[in-house]
Write a protein that holds these residues in place. Structure first.
Motif, PDB file in Angstrom:
ATOM      1  N   ALA A  57      45.250 -12.985 -30.199  1.00 25.80           N
ATOM      2  CA  ALA A  57      44.182 -13.828 -30.675  1.00 25.80           C
ATOM      3  C   ALA A  57      44.225 -15.041 -31.267  1.00 25.80           C
ATOM      4  CB  ALA A  57      43.023 -13.037 -31.928  1.00 25.80           C
ATOM      5  N   LEU A  58      45.317 -14.859 -32.103  1.00 27.20           N
ATOM      6  CA  LEU A  58      46.298 -16.331 -32.109  1.00 27.20           C
ATOM      7  C   LEU A  58      47.135 -17.167 -30.843  1.00 27.20           C
ATOM      8  CD1 LEU A  58      47.749 -18.230 -35.142  1.00 27.20           C
ATOM      9  CD2 LEU A  58      49.576 -16.005 -34.695  1.00 27.20           C
ATOM     10  N   GLN A  59      47.512 -16.679 -29.923  1.00 28.77           N
ATOM     11  CA  GLN A  59      47.793 -17.145 -29.251  1.00 28.77           C
ATOM     12  C   GLN A  59      46.790 -17.460 -27.808  1.00 28.77           C
ATOM     13  OE1 GLN A  59      51.724 -17.544 -28.355  1.00 28.77           O
ATOM     14  NE2 GLN A  59      50.402 -18.666 -27.089  1.00 28.77           N
ATOM     15  N   GLY A  60      45.889 -16.997 -28.128  1.00 25.58           N
ATOM     16  CA  GLY A  60      44.591 -17.743 -26.887  1.00 25.58           C
ATOM     17  C   GLY A  60      44.375 -18.232 -27.437  1.00 25.58           C
ATOM     18  N   PHE A  61      44.013 -18.733 -29.170  1.00 22.15           N
ATOM     19  CA  PHE A  61      43.709 -19.517 -30.295  1.00 22.15           C
ATOM     20  C   PHE A  61      44.557 -21.119 -30.081  1.00 22.15           C
ATOM     21  CE2 PHE A  61      44.013 -22.220 -33.609  1.00 22.15           C
ATOM     22  CZ  PHE A  61      42.794 -22.718 -33.669  1.00 22.15           C
ATOM     23  N   PHE A  62      45.815 -20.353 -29.793  1.00 23.46           N
ATOM     24  CA  PHE A  62      46.910 -21.587 -29.980  1.00 23.46           C
ATOM     25  C   PHE A  62      46.780 -22.239 -28.430  1.00 23.46           C
ATOM     26  CE2 PHE A  62      48.823 -20.580 -33.685  1.00 23.46           C
ATOM     27  CZ  PHE A  62      48.547 -21.776 -34.306  1.00 23.46           C
ATOM     28  N   ASP A  63      45.979 -21.695 -27.912  1.00 20.81           N
ATOM     29  CA  ASP A  63      46.390 -21.715 -26.173  1.00 20.81           C
ATOM     30  C   ASP A  63      45.057 -22.578 -25.763  1.00 20.81           C
ATOM     31  OD1 ASP A  63      49.109 -20.898 -25.543  1.00 20.81           O
ATOM     32  OD2 ASP A  63      48.217 -18.969 -24.803  1.00 20.81           O
ATOM     33  N   SER A  64      43.865 -22.231 -26.489  1.00 17.17           N
ATOM     34  CA  SER A  64      43.037 -23.075 -25.865  1.00 17.17           C
ATOM     35  C   SER A  64      42.921 -24.540 -26.616  1.00 17.17           C
ATOM     36  CB  SER A  64      41.525 -22.870 -26.648  1.00 17.17           C
ATOM     37  OG  SER A  64      41.533 -22.271 -27.782  1.00 17.17           O
ATOM     38  N   HIS A  65      43.540 -24.864 -27.068  1.00 14.47           N
ATOM     39  CA  HIS A  65      43.861 -25.856 -27.926  1.00 14.47           C
ATOM     40  C   HIS A  65      45.062 -27.072 -27.797  1.00 14.47           C
ATOM     41  CE1 HIS A  65      41.333 -24.086 -30.964  1.00 14.47           C
ATOM     42  NE2 HIS A  65      40.585 -25.516 -30.276  1.00 14.47           N
ATOM     43  N   HIS A  66      45.832 -26.759 -26.879  1.00 15.54           N
ATOM     44  CA  HIS A  66      47.220 -27.059 -26.347  1.00 15.54           C
ATOM     45  C   HIS A  66      48.207 -26.945 -27.529  1.00 15.54           C
ATOM     46  CE1 HIS A  66      44.848 -26.859 -22.567  1.00 15.54           C
ATOM     47  NE2 HIS A  66      43.411 -27.862 -23.219  1.00 15.54           N
ATOM     48  N   ILE A  67      47.981 -26.439 -28.178  1.00 19.16           N
ATOM     49  CA  ILE A  67      49.263 -26.422 -29.344  1.00 19.16           C
ATOM     50  C   ILE A  67      50.358 -25.549 -29.323  1.00 19.16           C
ATOM     51  CG2 ILE A  67      48.919 -26.007 -31.861  1.00 19.16           C
ATOM     52  CD1 ILE A  67      47.120 -26.789 -31.803  1.00 19.16           C
ATOM     53  N   GLN A  68      51.537 -25.747 -29.043  1.00 21.55           N
ATOM     54  CA  GLN A  68      52.752 -24.856 -29.225  1.00 21.55           C
ATOM     55  C   GLN A  68      53.179 -25.026 -30.828  1.00 21.55           C
ATOM     56  OE1 GLN A  68      54.587 -23.899 -26.560  1.00 21.55           O
ATOM     57  NE2 GLN A  68      55.343 -22.242 -27.855  1.00 21.55           N
ATOM     58  N   PRO A  69      52.683 -23.326 -31.529  1.00 21.39           N
ATOM     59  CA  PRO A  69      53.014 -23.561 -32.283  1.00 21.39           C
ATOM     60  C   PRO A  69      54.610 -22.853 -32.860  1.00 21.39           C
ATOM     61  CG  PRO A  69      51.570 -21.400 -31.468  1.00 21.39           C
ATOM     62  CD  PRO A  69      51.550 -22.228 -30.313  1.00 21.39           C
ATOM     63  N   THR A  70      54.850 -22.986 -34.291  1.00 22.85           N
ATOM     64  CA  THR A  70      55.684 -22.962 -34.789  1.00 22.85           C
ATOM     65  C   THR A  70      56.264 -21.379 -35.373  1.00 22.85           C
ATOM     66  OG1 THR A  70      56.755 -24.906 -34.929  1.00 22.85           O
ATOM     67  CG2 THR A  70      58.171 -23.777 -36.026  1.00 22.85           C
ATOM     68  N   TYR A  71      56.736 -20.415 -34.221  1.00 22.95           N
ATOM     69  CA  TYR A  71      56.464 -18.788 -34.739  1.00 22.95           C
ATOM     70  C   TYR A  71      57.966 -18.128 -36.050  1.00 22.95           C
ATOM     71  CZ  TYR A  71      53.127 -17.896 -32.054  1.00 22.95           C
ATOM     72  OH  TYR A  71      51.675 -17.797 -31.704  1.00 22.95           O
ATOM     73  N   VAL A  72      58.185 -18.590 -36.973  1.00 26.02           N
ATOM     74  CA  VAL A  72      59.079 -18.476 -38.376  1.00 26.02           C
ATOM     75  C   VAL A  72      59.563 -17.118 -38.411  1.00 26.02           C
ATOM     76  CG1 VAL A  72      58.747 -20.491 -39.101  1.00 26.02           C
ATOM     77  CG2 VAL A  72      57.742 -18.454 -39.958  1.00 26.02           C
ATOM     78  N   ALA A 121      30.252  -4.289 -34.719  1.00 24.33           N
ATOM     79  CA  ALA A 121      30.561  -5.247 -35.049  1.00 24.33           C
ATOM     80  C   ALA A 121      31.521  -6.357 -35.682  1.00 24.33           C
ATOM     81  CB  ALA A 121      31.212  -4.627 -36.977  1.00 24.33           C
ATOM     82  N   MET A 122      31.065  -8.148 -36.262  1.00 23.10           N
ATOM     83  CA  MET A 122      32.084  -9.234 -35.682  1.00 23.10           C
ATOM     84  C   MET A 122      33.291  -8.316 -36.197  1.00 23.10           C
ATOM     85  SD  MET A 122      29.721 -12.333 -36.103  1.00 23.10           S
ATOM     86  CE  MET A 122      28.318 -11.718 -37.265  1.00 23.10           C
ATOM     87  N   HIS A 123      34.596  -9.531 -35.812  1.00 23.58           N
ATOM     88  CA  HIS A 123      35.427  -9.001 -36.644  1.00 23.58           C
ATOM     89  C   HIS A 123      36.250 -10.277 -36.588  1.00 23.58           C
ATOM     90  CE1 HIS A 123      40.063  -7.205 -36.537  1.00 23.58           C
ATOM     91  NE2 HIS A 123      39.498  -7.283 -37.836  1.00 23.58           N
ATOM     92  N   GLU A 149      38.945 -25.987 -37.648  1.00 24.16           N
ATOM     93  CA  GLU A 149      38.529 -26.919 -36.755  1.00 24.16           C
ATOM     94  C   GLU A 149      38.923 -25.090 -35.701  1.00 24.16           C
ATOM     95  OE1 GLU A 149      38.836 -30.069 -33.357  1.00 24.16           O
ATOM     96  OE2 GLU A 149      40.713 -30.402 -34.779  1.00 24.16           O
ATOM     97  N   GLY A 150      37.877 -24.479 -35.616  1.00 24.29           N
ATOM     98  CA  GLY A 150      37.929 -23.351 -34.444  1.00 24.29           C
ATOM     99  C   GLY A 150      37.814 -22.036 -34.998  1.00 24.29           C
ATOM    100  N   LEU A 151      38.320 -22.398 -35.947  1.00 25.10           N
ATOM    101  CA  LEU A 151      37.848 -21.342 -36.902  1.00 25.10           C
ATOM    102  C   LEU A 151      36.461 -20.858 -37.910  1.00 25.10           C
ATOM    103  CD1 LEU A 151      41.554 -21.125 -38.166  1.00 25.10           C
ATOM    104  CD2 LEU A 151      40.776 -19.756 -35.895  1.00 25.10           C
ATOM    105  N   PRO A 152      36.445 -19.699 -37.954  1.00 22.27           N
ATOM    106  CA  PRO A 152      36.876 -17.773 -37.774  1.00 22.27           C
ATOM    107  C   PRO A 152      37.134 -18.197 -36.126  1.00 22.27           C
ATOM    108  CG  PRO A 152      35.132 -17.786 -38.397  1.00 22.27           C
ATOM    109  CD  PRO A 152      35.359 -18.709 -39.018  1.00 22.27           C
ATOM    110  N   LEU A 153      38.065 -17.321 -35.472  1.00 23.09           N
ATOM    111  CA  LEU A 153      38.159 -16.849 -34.365  1.00 23.09           C
ATOM    112  C   LEU A 153      36.878 -15.129 -34.353  1.00 23.09           C
ATOM    113  CD1 LEU A 153      41.599 -16.806 -33.559  1.00 23.09           C
ATOM    114  CD2 LEU A 153      40.374 -18.186 -32.616  1.00 23.09           C
ATOM    115  N   VAL A 154      35.752 -15.106 -33.603  1.00 23.91           N
ATOM    116  CA  VAL A 154      34.883 -13.863 -34.172  1.00 23.91           C
ATOM    117  C   VAL A 154      35.807 -13.217 -33.144  1.00 23.91           C
ATOM    118  CG1 VAL A 154      32.705 -13.165 -34.318  1.00 23.91           C
ATOM    119  CG2 VAL A 154      33.734 -15.075 -35.102  1.00 23.91           C
TER     120      VAL A 154
END
Length: 313
Positions: free
Chosen positions: A204-219, A162-164, A261-266
């Motif tokens: 999966a989250l880190q892969g999404f940000f890496d693919s969009h060249h974004i440095q997220p802020t993890y609090v 199934a898809m996730h 944009e770019g979501l959902p990650l399937v």
């Protein structure tokens, strides 16, 4: 040593639970019966295997060593039982299934349907991270696992059923909750609440940000999806979570899942077992059941191709 397999099972369960009372409950025995079995094992081994601190039972150094061999013996016995069951094709006996935390939101109901068709199968569940489940599979402590990506460095058979989807989740009061579509660049300045680094969701989250060249802020890092949901609903940050973990909160408008944009990650849900393992008839029956019914079961619970409806925007 004249130790029975029953005594070994009792020893392993007490080691796992850290308590005679909880082990007795899991084994459907009385606490005195469990205590007696442990004393008998220690007498046969000639070593104290547990440190007693009140009701807590912690392994001694000798106990840690003995646990390694006890698990090997039980794993070998399980292999023998499975091999004999294949000769008679009996879809009965004990079936132990491992699962990641996100699967707890749908697997119990799927198992109820499976048990209705195979009432002679005694099903047990083990919860763990992907790496923990890999260790359990390698030790033959579980027959099959329900997870996303299979463990690294372990030869496995992973079959998708199934898809996730993973979606952006925010508080209903967050400005994104009313947006028609959230641009990916807007996520860079948002405080993210995330799972621990070894989890599949974090990967999966880190892969999404890496693919969009974004440095997220993890609090914040949290060890469970439940904790993240509570923090998001309280407005402490936003996250990307499995859609299958937020159905109740989403339906009751306690959490929002805006289109982004770019979501959902399937990703994919997989039924996984070690490549070298010969499955018992009960395990094979469950494997076929999941492959045949898993996708429809998830669709019935969460709806649609991704379960995303009008409130996603």
């Amino acid at each position: 040593m004249n130790i029975t397999f029953r005594q070994i099972r009792v020893f392993v369960e007490v080691a796992r639970q850290g308590s005679v009372a909880r082990a007795a409950e899991a084994l459907h025995l009385t606490a005195p019966a469990v205590s007696l079995q442990i004393k008998e094992v220690e007498s046969q081994v000639g070593q104290v295997l547990f440190d007693r601190a009140g009701r807590r039972m912690g392994l001694t150094t000798a106990g840690e060593y003995f646990l390694v061999y006890a698990k090997r013996l039980l794993a070998t016995l399980k292999d023998a039982e499975d091999a004999m069951a294949r000769f008679t094709r009996l879809e009965s006996g004990r079936l132990t299934i491992g699962m990641v935390s996100a699967a707890t939101y749908f697997l119990p109901l799927l198992l109820a349907k499976f048990r209705a068709e195979y009432p002679a199968v005694d099903v047990r569940l083990r919860l763990g991270s992907r790496d923990q489940l890999g260790v359990m599979m390698q030790a033959n402590e579980v027959d099959l696992c329900i997870m996303g990506r299979a463990p690294r460095d372990l030869p496995t058979r992973a079959e998708p059923f199934a898809m996730h989807p993973h979606v952006l989740v925010v508080s209903p009061q967050h400005r994104f909750a009313r947006a028609e579509a959230v641009p990916v660049a807007a996520l860079a300045s948002e405080p993210f609440i995330v799972r621990e680094p070894e989890s599949g969701t974090r990967e999966a989250l880190q892969g999404f940000f890496d693919s969009h060249h974004i440095q997220p802020t993890y609090v914040m890092e949290m060890p469970s999806n439940e904790a993240i949901k509570q923090a998001v609903m309280a407005g402490m940050g936003i996250s990307i979570l499995s859609l299958h973990t937020i159905a109740l909160e989403w339906a009751n408008e306690l959490i929002a899942a805006p289109a982004a944009e770019g979501l959902p990650l399937v990703r994919r849900w997989n039924v996984v077992n070690t490549a070298a393992k010969h499955l018992s008839p009960a395990a094979e029956a469950f494997r076929y059941f999941v492959l045949e019914h898993g996708e429809a079961h998830l669709a019935s619970m969460f709806g649609g191709e991704f379960g995303l409806g009008a409130r996603a925007g």
